[in-house]
Design an enzyme around this catalytic site. Structure first.
Site, PDB file in Angstrom:
ATOM      1  N   LYS A  96      15.171   6.998  -0.726  1.00  0.00           N
ATOM      2  CA  LYS A  96      14.647   8.026  -1.654  1.00  0.00           C
ATOM      3  C   LYS A  96      15.330   9.361  -1.405  1.00  0.00           C
ATOM      4  O   LYS A  96      15.752  10.037  -2.332  1.00  0.00           O
ATOM      5  CB  LYS A  96      13.147   8.262  -1.395  1.00  0.00           C
ATOM      6  CG  LYS A  96      12.250   7.264  -2.014  1.00  0.00           C
ATOM      7  CD  LYS A  96      10.793   7.760  -1.919  1.00  0.00           C
ATOM      8  CE  LYS A  96       9.884   6.566  -1.832  1.00  0.00           C
ATOM      9  NZ  LYS A  96       8.470   6.894  -1.877  1.00  0.00           N
ATOM     10  N   LYS A 108       8.343   7.149   8.530  1.00  0.00           N
ATOM     11  CA  LYS A 108       7.026   6.770   7.994  1.00  0.00           C
ATOM     12  C   LYS A 108       6.079   6.531   9.145  1.00  0.00           C
ATOM     13  O   LYS A 108       6.494   6.074  10.222  1.00  0.00           O
ATOM     14  CB  LYS A 108       7.140   5.489   7.174  1.00  0.00           C
ATOM     15  CG  LYS A 108       5.986   5.240   6.255  1.00  0.00           C
ATOM     16  CD  LYS A 108       6.024   6.209   5.083  1.00  0.00           C
ATOM     17  CE  LYS A 108       5.249   5.771   3.897  1.00  0.00           C
ATOM     18  NZ  LYS A 108       5.804   6.295   2.646  1.00  0.00           N
ATOM     19  N   ASN A 223      -3.868   8.934  -6.107  1.00  0.00           N
ATOM     20  CA  ASN A 223      -3.184  10.190  -6.424  1.00  0.00           C
ATOM     21  C   ASN A 223      -2.150  10.000  -7.538  1.00  0.00           C
ATOM     22  O   ASN A 223      -2.218  10.648  -8.583  1.00  0.00           O
ATOM     23  CB  ASN A 223      -2.545  10.757  -5.145  1.00  0.00           C
ATOM     24  CG  ASN A 223      -1.698  11.984  -5.422  1.00  0.00           C
ATOM     25  OD1 ASN A 223      -0.586  11.867  -5.921  1.00  0.00           O
ATOM     26  ND2 ASN A 223      -2.220  13.159  -5.147  1.00  0.00           N
TER      27      ASN A 223
HETATM   28  N1  GLU Z   1       4.416   9.383   1.060  1.00  0.00           N
HETATM   29  C1  GLU Z   1       5.269   9.827   0.008  1.00  0.00           C
HETATM   30  C2  GLU Z   1       6.343   8.810  -0.262  1.00  0.00           C
HETATM   31  O1  GLU Z   1       6.182   7.641   0.036  1.00  0.00           O
HETATM   32  C3  GLU Z   1       5.785  11.243   0.227  1.00  0.00           C
HETATM   33  C4  GLU Z   1       6.561  11.462   1.474  1.00  0.00           C
HETATM   34  C5  GLU Z   1       6.867  12.931   1.729  1.00  0.00           C
HETATM   35  O2  GLU Z   1       6.463  13.761   0.957  1.00  0.00           O
HETATM   36  O3  GLU Z   1       7.518  13.189   2.740  1.00  0.00           O
HETATM   37  O4  GLU Z   1       7.363   9.092  -0.828  1.00  0.00           O
END
Ligand code: GLU
Length: 416
Positions: A96, A108, A223
């Protein structure tokens, strides 16, 4: 989720990483390095419960790779959290961040727990205990946590406060997704959904379908799912189906989203208030233009991929479609916007939050939205173009775009 499913999640992620790196011309050494996280910490956190007993919770923090910069990614509180899952999720965060061209690698975290069955104070103690347990490996220029499944801005506030106490100085940049008054960013809470909405615009324009009256089905009302339903409704689309962990609601004329938003609880549960429900399985196979899985992993699988009747799938959750299902839906001509691209809005606005914390200067919501759109559209165009020119599916194209910068950074640093 079963162990086999989470094992598969990690293995299938590794397969796509491998294929992406091969297509980019990298050899076995780079593949071996980037297939696994560089660091995984397992912690045992003793927490005094409200009844006076102590319970030990197990938590993890996985850091995929920090060649590009500090690692970044959420922390989830969920009974199904496990090592394999956290590892896979940290790799997805790298992809990402790569697609959005953020100066981060992926991270994570997770704690095996059920926040729905814990009190406010127990959750506070657990959040603080987790930060104490992982404090050595995190920090504003090391690894920056954020919200994920069943965690929120209150939990981020406790975690930031605990970290600041340990370090003995105010450290807003340690974590993102904070409340506004503690250095959060405008637009962060709805950022994942905003990003998904932008991806829906792009995908619809490729398919020549107007957004007005487009039929949208959203799995999950947490959310991402609930904000997305609101945005789609406001934009003139028809949200005909939504679901939560228990069941799903369907109305071909469009659901009353404002009412559902008002009546959902903080975990996104709402279907228990209705008698007339359908199953999650039925929801996924509804005739619609856009299907948005916004809940958890492994929802579209080889077993139900044939039954999907959407023209476009936009993945707001992490890992909702298995590799085999990706192949099936792609062959059926469904345009799939993969998770690593579609759900990047959250981490993009987290990045903005971190930049604002570092600058000590705060932006307007319009500024956040404009920059988010720019980055998401740029990411989409890069992935779509590669998908077309290299004849690879959207997921593989996204991985190729997402892993490229990291592999280059590893080379320049001379690690491989
Ligand atoms: N938990 C979100 C994701 O899976 C956001 C992670 C973040 O903002 O660092 O992308």
């Amino acid at each position: 989720m079963t162990d086999i499913e989470t094992n598969n999640m990690l293995e299938s992620t590794q397969l796509v990483i491998e294929e992406a790196l091969q297509k980019l011309g990298y050899g076995e050494d780079m593949i071996a390095f980037l297939k696994e996280p560089i660091r995984l910490l397992t912690v045992r956190i003793p927490i005094r419960m409200d009844d006076g007993n102590t319970r030990v919770f197990i938590g993890y923090r996985s850091q995929h790779n920090d060649a590009v910069g500090p690692t970044k990614g959420g922390v989830r509180f969920h009974p199904d959290v496990n090592e394999m899952e956290v590892k896979a999720l940290s790799i997805w965060m790298s992809i990402k961040c790569g697609i959005a061209n953020l100066p981060y690698g992926g991270g994570k975290g997770g704690i095996i727990c059920d926040p729905r069955k814990m009190s406010f104070r127990e959750l506070e103690r657990l959040s603080r205990g987790y930060v104490r347990a992982i404090s050595q490996i995190v920090g504003p220029s090391k690894d920056i946590p954020a919200p994920d499944v069943m965690t929120n801005s209150q939990i981020m506030a406790w975690m930031m406060d605990e970290y600041s106490r340990i370090r003995e100085f105010d450290s807003p940049g340690f974590i993102t997704g904070k409340p506004l008054v503690l250095g959060g960013s405008l637009g962060r809470e709805s950022a994942t959904a905003r990003g998904v909405a932008i991806m829906i615009d792009e995908a619809l324009s490729k398919k020549g379908i107007p957004l007005q009256d487009a039929r949208v089905v959203i799995q999950g009302f947490g959310n991402a799912g609930s904000y997305l339903a609101k945005f789609m409704h406001e934009a003139g689309a028809k949200v005909i189906g939504i679901s939560d962990v228990n069941a799903a609601l369907y109305n071909e004329k469009g659901l009353d989203i404002e009412d559902l938003m008002e009546r959902r609880d903080s975990f996104g549960t709402v279907t228990n208030l209705f008698k007339d429900t359908i199953t999650n399985e039925e929801l996924l196979s509804l005739d619609c233009d856009i299907l948005v899985p916004a809940a958890i992993e492994n929802q579209i699988t080889a077993d139900n991929a044939d039954k999907i009747r959407a023209k476009i799938i936009v993945e707001a959750a992490n890992g909702p479609t298995t590799l085999e299902a990706t192949r099936i839906v792609t062959e059926r001509g469904i345009l799939l916007v993969p998770d690593v691209l579609a759900s990047a809005g959250g981490v993009i606005v987290s990045y903005f939050e971190w930049v604002q914390n570092n600058q000590g200067y705060y932006w307007s919501e319009a500024e956040v939205d404009t920059k988010l759109r720019e980055m998401m559209v740029h990411g989409f165009n890069q992935v779509y173009e590669l998908h077309q020119t290299r004849h690879v599916n959207m997921r593989l194209a996204a991985y190729m775009v997402g892993v490229r910068k990291m592999a280059e950074a590893v080379r320049f640093r001379g690690w491989v």
